[in-house]
Scaffold this active site. Structure first.
Site, PDB file in Angstrom:
ATOM      1  N   ASP A 164       0.843  -1.200   0.000  1.00  0.00           N
ATOM      2  CA  ASP A 164       0.000   0.000   0.000  1.00  0.00           C
ATOM      3  C   ASP A 164       0.872   1.241   0.000  1.00  0.00           C
ATOM      4  OD1 ASP A 164      -2.355   1.865   0.870  1.00  0.00           O
ATOM      5  OD2 ASP A 164      -3.239  -0.099   0.533  1.00  0.00           O
ATOM      6  N   HIS A 205      -3.824   6.179   3.766  1.00  0.00           N
ATOM      7  CA  HIS A 205      -4.499   4.995   3.238  1.00  0.00           C
ATOM      8  C   HIS A 205      -3.911   3.705   3.797  1.00  0.00           C
ATOM      9  CE1 HIS A 205      -5.810   2.099   0.080  1.00  0.00           C
ATOM     10  NE2 HIS A 205      -6.871   2.887  -0.007  1.00  0.00           N
ATOM     11  N   SER A 265     -11.022  -0.649  -0.947  1.00  0.00           N
ATOM     12  CA  SER A 265      -9.783  -0.901  -0.201  1.00  0.00           C
ATOM     13  C   SER A 265     -10.099  -1.325   1.223  1.00  0.00           C
ATOM     14  CB  SER A 265      -8.913   0.357  -0.171  1.00  0.00           C
ATOM     15  OG  SER A 265      -8.484   0.720  -1.452  1.00  0.00           O
TER      16      SER A 265
END
Length: 1011
Positions: A74, A110, A304
């Protein structure tokens, strides 16, 4: 006949009755929360709390991912420093690999959020907000390069190879990224993923479906089309923040789906809206959070998030299997996950795949049911393997999954080795093919068959056959067994469970029972199952109930407001809908909805799958009743209406009581007066200590039809926050309070105790906050503004800069009530240190008139366009932007500066070119700026300004000044708002810099304040 005189007495009696019914401990203090639904909302939807409570966990407290390591590729992880890593993640990290080339810090939050959803320990929340597998290890691969704003992914094969050989031997790999250039196509990244899993069949690879369904690229993002990946899409959650987060049986609108060749992708869905998880320890403007819960946790939405939750669930299932002595293949784990999925009613398989993840169904079938799982070595073309089962009359499911040989992109169909799944009935006449195809599914390498009503006692045959195996033999995983049944319990009586569907299940004496509820504790009595629990049942060979799992959860919080007749809004802003048949209790007595008092402490029993509330217990009452006994009388309101015919407004006021200046102050009057206030057609000003609220008469129109006897109530609280910095929407802005924070709430209160909270109104109201004189001592007056707290993001949002230091007053208009404050803002940039305009730039940034070109830099020497300068001018003057007034041919109605240019043109501050255009993106010259500034000086000013050139200004280059601009240059120079470039030149044709624009705006502001 209207009832007024006895309202306070009647309400007091009802309130006293509730107090009498309360259990004694509730009178002493609010009950401490015992279990919080935070990140566990998503876990509940997927049945995970039952896995956490499973006694077979090797750690003695359930399945928590112990012994498993999950690899995540990620953006980055927190600040990229192990010493300052978020405590929820720090102890779970087993290793980091930086593929980005500029460190493993997380640029947008994120990767940190994803990791917390999988392995977060809840260290910052006493376990209330934790990941699905909090004892699993985390191996992180940082891939986002902040300098070039792109992902640095090696080949997918190399990415997976690195993880496969990482510390702890991860066998689950999470990919919540996607290639923007590929849309559902079998490309080389897809090939690379399939090749790796073909060669390493024990590696489970998950891929997010993508968030582009409502765009030009609705298919799953690459490499989500990989046959050997588990591609995950999103459903809505149950947090109830908006219309897209309140129905877990609905596919989220953004969730991508499908492939170019029509295969089933995604395979599974999981909750993906407003997911609460770990946030970076140091926030930045680039963070992509939907909202902030507190300094440790924030909300995000997307596939996600769904992928991370699914990965955590797989870690729990894999832990269970490994502890049983079985090391599952990736195909076996995929088949087991799909075995337990819930099919969403009315949603096509192309939209939902095989359904929403329900880990409890899979685990219960493994532990208490008859689920069989097979990792077969393989078959070739024309070969087949058969298995038989005897039906107990309950629904039966079989899932075939296999790791297919990778296909060369661009050549032939995507499926290389083609196996078929078929079930035959006892007479050989009933034939069921995988995925509902006739004569076999020749597209997908996952096939499922569900028999809803098999014949009890009959023997069925499951067949796996090799239709076409090019690279054989082809291994496969087969999972089959009777499906655990599930439903919401409406009532438990004797030895029967009555479901909301109307079904009644009778229990046998040897039925085992496990109830997982408050604080995750496990109980074992039938009477421990509350109404509203989600119940799972397995059956023996005769179709009798063999085992029951019942799941429910409790939420303890304070009631903020009620909406309609069945929605409670808690202190954290979350909305909870009562199920049909829900009950409300105080002690041993039952209340009606209207008797439920605001600000009372509630304990709610909630169905974890649907989020519906089935029981509310009042644990403690508010410190005061909602009905105001000392309301302003109707006679006083009528007198104020009469006086308004002279003063122009109706004034209703209330002061604080002696010695109670720090306590809430309430202004209330009967809504019976609403019609008269509306017909009077004069604004109504409510005066409270330190605060006035001016409401247009039109707002009272909708109150006319309310039931007689209700009150309109405004309550203001002043809260001291000391010198602490308050969070701004710009994380690099420092906000310091000028005095106290004001909390203004409005509501309609009925005599029966029910209330309607007014959070938003139709017509803007004018609010004036009066700060104590001297409160701004030592502060920069130009940087003081009014702010309002966004209660979802927990950030203070700028309203305007209208602070008057002589009176201490700040006024602004709004359509929402809540917390407001007068704050001093501080904001600087790294490239203005030592710059001549540094102070002016910081003032304009604090007033939200200018922003940086990046988070850290301002770009003081860059030029300003006509559109940018117009926006700055309108905001400096405090004018409302009006795009409807724009008539320039080169500015569309939705253009970024249309509102400011429209207002400026309407007010005579700007003019365009002869062809009807404005040139918003053309650089503005210094003489054009002078002309606009002079118009701004004349705007709303009683002072006369001459139109002729003033002789006192003598620039050497004045002949270069356009005739139409000469008087403007002279005047604006004389009043000191603009200065020459150098001692005796103006340089009228030169372009204006961002620093100059900020400086002249500050000078214009000073001139307006002093004149």
């Amino acid at each position: 006949m209207k009832r007024k005189r006895h309202i306070p007495l009647l309400y007091a009696f009802v309130f006293l009755l509730i107090i009498v019914m309360l259990p004694w401990p509730a009178l002493a203090a609010a009950v401490e929360a015992t279990y919080h639904l935070e990140n566990n909302l998503a876990a509940g939807i997927m049945g995970v709390p039952a896995l956490w409570a499973l006694s077979q966990g090797s750690n003695g407290i359930g399945l928590t991912g112990k012994g498993q390591v999950v690899a995540v590729a990620d953006s980055g992880l927190d600040g990229g420093n192990l010493d300052t890593l978020n405590p929820d993640i720090k102890e779970r990290l087993v290793g980091v690999k930086d593929f980005s080339g500029d460190g493993w810090a997380d640029p947008n939050g994120h990767g940190t959020h994803i990791s917390g959803s999988i392995v977060g320990t809840g260290a910052n929340s006493r376990g209330a907000i934790k990941g699905i597998a909090p004892d699993a290890g985390l191996y992180f691969q940082a891939t986002y390069n902040e300098n070039d704003k792109s992902l640095h992914i090696p080949s997918v094969y190399a990415l997976l190879q690195d993880a496969y050989n990482a510390p702890g031997s991860p066998r689950i790999h999470v990919n919540s990224w996607g290639a923007s250039f590929s849309d559902g196509i079998y490309d080389w990244d897809t090939y690379s993923l399939d090749k790796f899993v073909w060669e390493h069949p024990d590696m489970v690879v998950l891929k997010s479906a993508g968030n582009g369904y409502k765009t030009a690229k609705p298919f799953v993002s690459s490499p989500g089309a990989a046959k050997n990946a588990i591609t995950v899409g999103s459903t809505e959650g149950i947090r109830g923040v908006d219309s897209g987060s309140d129905n877990p049986d609905q596919v989220a609108g953004f969730s991508s789906r499908g492939t170019f060749d029509g295969r089933i992708k995604p395979e599974v869905l999981a909750p993906g809206t407003w997911i609460l998880s770990t946030r970076k320890t140091t926030a930045s403007e680039e963070d992509s959070y939907l909202g902030m819960y507190n300094q440790n946790y924030s909300y995000m939405s997307g596939t996600s998030m769904s992928t991370a939750l699914t990965a955590g669930t797989l870690a729990l299932l894999r832990q269970y299997l490994v502890e049983q002595g079985y090391s599952p293949s990736a195909a076996a784990l995929k088949a087991m996950l799909i075995f337990g999925t819930r099919t969403l009613a009315g949603v096509s398989s192309m939209d939902q795949g095989f359904g929403r993840v329900d880990a409890e169904k899979t685990l219960l079938a493994l532990e208490k049911g008859d689920l069989q799982y097979i990792d077969a070595k393989g078959i070739n073309t024309g070969e087949k393997v058969t298995y038989t089962f005897t039906s107990n009359g309950k629904p039966f499911k079989a899932v075939l999954a296999y790791t297919d040989y990778p296909k060369t992109p661009g050549l032939g169909k995507d499926l290389i080795n083609d196996l078929d799944l078929k079930i035959s009935g006892p007479d050989g006449q009933e034939i069921y093919w995988g995925n509902g195809y006739i004569d076999g599914d020749h597209l997908n390498n996952v096939e499922s068959i569900i028999l809803q009503n098999p014949q009890k006692g009959a023997t069925y045959t499951i067949e796996v056959s090799g239709y076409q195996v090019v690279h054989g033999p082809q291994p496969f995983a087969l999972v089959y067994g009777h499906l655990p049944q599930h439903g919401t319990v409406a009532q438990v009586k004797d030895q029967e469970l009555v479901f909301t569907s109307g079904d009644i299940v009778k229990l046998e004496g040897n039925t085992s029972l496990r109830v997982v509820g408050e604080s995750g504790e496990t109980k074992s009595k039938l009477t421990d199952i509350p109404a509203g629990a989600e119940v799972y049942l397995t059956f023996d060979l005769d179709g009798r109930v063999k085992h029951i799992d019942a799941l429910y959860t409790t939420v303890v919080s304070k009631l903020q407001s009620k909406e309609g007749g069945n929605v409670v809004v808690l202190l954290d802003g979350t909305r909870w809908t009562l199920a049909e048949g829900a009950t409300i209790h105080v002690g041993g007595n039952q209340l009606n909805w209207w008797q439920l008092p605001l600000e009372s402490e509630l304990k709610m029993i909630v169905n974890p799958i649907t989020g519906r509330v089935w029981r509310i217990d009042v644990q403690a009452l508010p410190s005061q009743t909602p009905f105001e006994p000392s309301a302003i009388t109707d006679e006083a309101v009528k007198r104020a209406i009469t006086e308004s015919r002279t003063s122009g407004k109706v004034v209703l006021s209330v002061g604080s009581r002696d010695g109670e200046q720090d306590k809430p102050v309430t202004l209330a009057f009967s809504v019976d007066m609403a019609e008269e206030l509306y017909r009077n057609n004069k604004p109504v000003e409510f005066k409270l200590p330190g605060l006035t609220v001016e409401v247009p008469a039109a707002e009272f129109n909708k109150l006319q039809n309310l039931k007689s006897g209700a009150q309109l109530k405004l309550q203001v609280r002043w809260q001291s926050v000391g010198e602490q910095a308050l969070p701004a929407s710009d994380p690099l802005m420092y906000l310091r309070p000028v005095g106290k924070v004001v909390d203004l709430r409005a509501s309609i209160v009925w005599l029966d105790g029910s209330q309607l909270i007014i959070n938003q109104i139709e017509n803007p109201v004018k609010i004036t906050i009066t700060s104590p004189l001297g409160a701004a001592a030592g502060l920069n007056i130009h940087r003081i503004g009014t702010y309002r707290l966004n209660e979802m993001t927990r950030q203070w949002e700028y309203q305007n800069s209208d602070y008057n230091p002589d009176t201490g007053k700040s006024s602004f208009t709004t359509k929402r009530f809540g917390k407001m404050a007068v704050l001093e803002a501080s904001r600087t940039f790294s490239d203005i240190a030592g710059h001549w305009a540094k102070t002016d730039i910081e003032i304009m940034a604090a007033r939200h008139i200018v922003r940086g070109i990046t988070t850290e830099t301002f770009g003081p020497q860059e030029t300003v366009t006509r559109g940018q300068f117009t926006v700055m001018l309108i905001r400096t003057l405090g004018l409302v932007e009006d795009a409807r007034a724009n008539s320039f041919t080169d500015i569309p109605a939705d253009y970024w500066c249309a509102g400011a240019v429209g207002t400026a043109a309407k007010m005579g501050l700007v003019s365009g070119y002869g062809d009807g255009s404005f040139g918003p993106n053309e650089p503005i010259t210094r003489e054009q700026m002078a002309a606009m500034l002079v118009r701004a000086l004349r705007f709303n000013s009683s002072k006369a300004f001459p139109e002729v050139e003033l002789p006192t200004i003598n620039y050497k280059d004045k002949t270069n000044i356009a005739p139409w601009a000469k008087s403007s240059v002279s005047l604006i120079s004389q009043v000191g708002i603009m200065k020459g470039r150098g001692p005796d030149t103006f340089e009228p044709k030169e372009l204006t810099t961002r620093a100059e624009a900020a400086a002249v705006m500050v000078r214009l502001l000073n001139y307006k304040m002093n004149n």
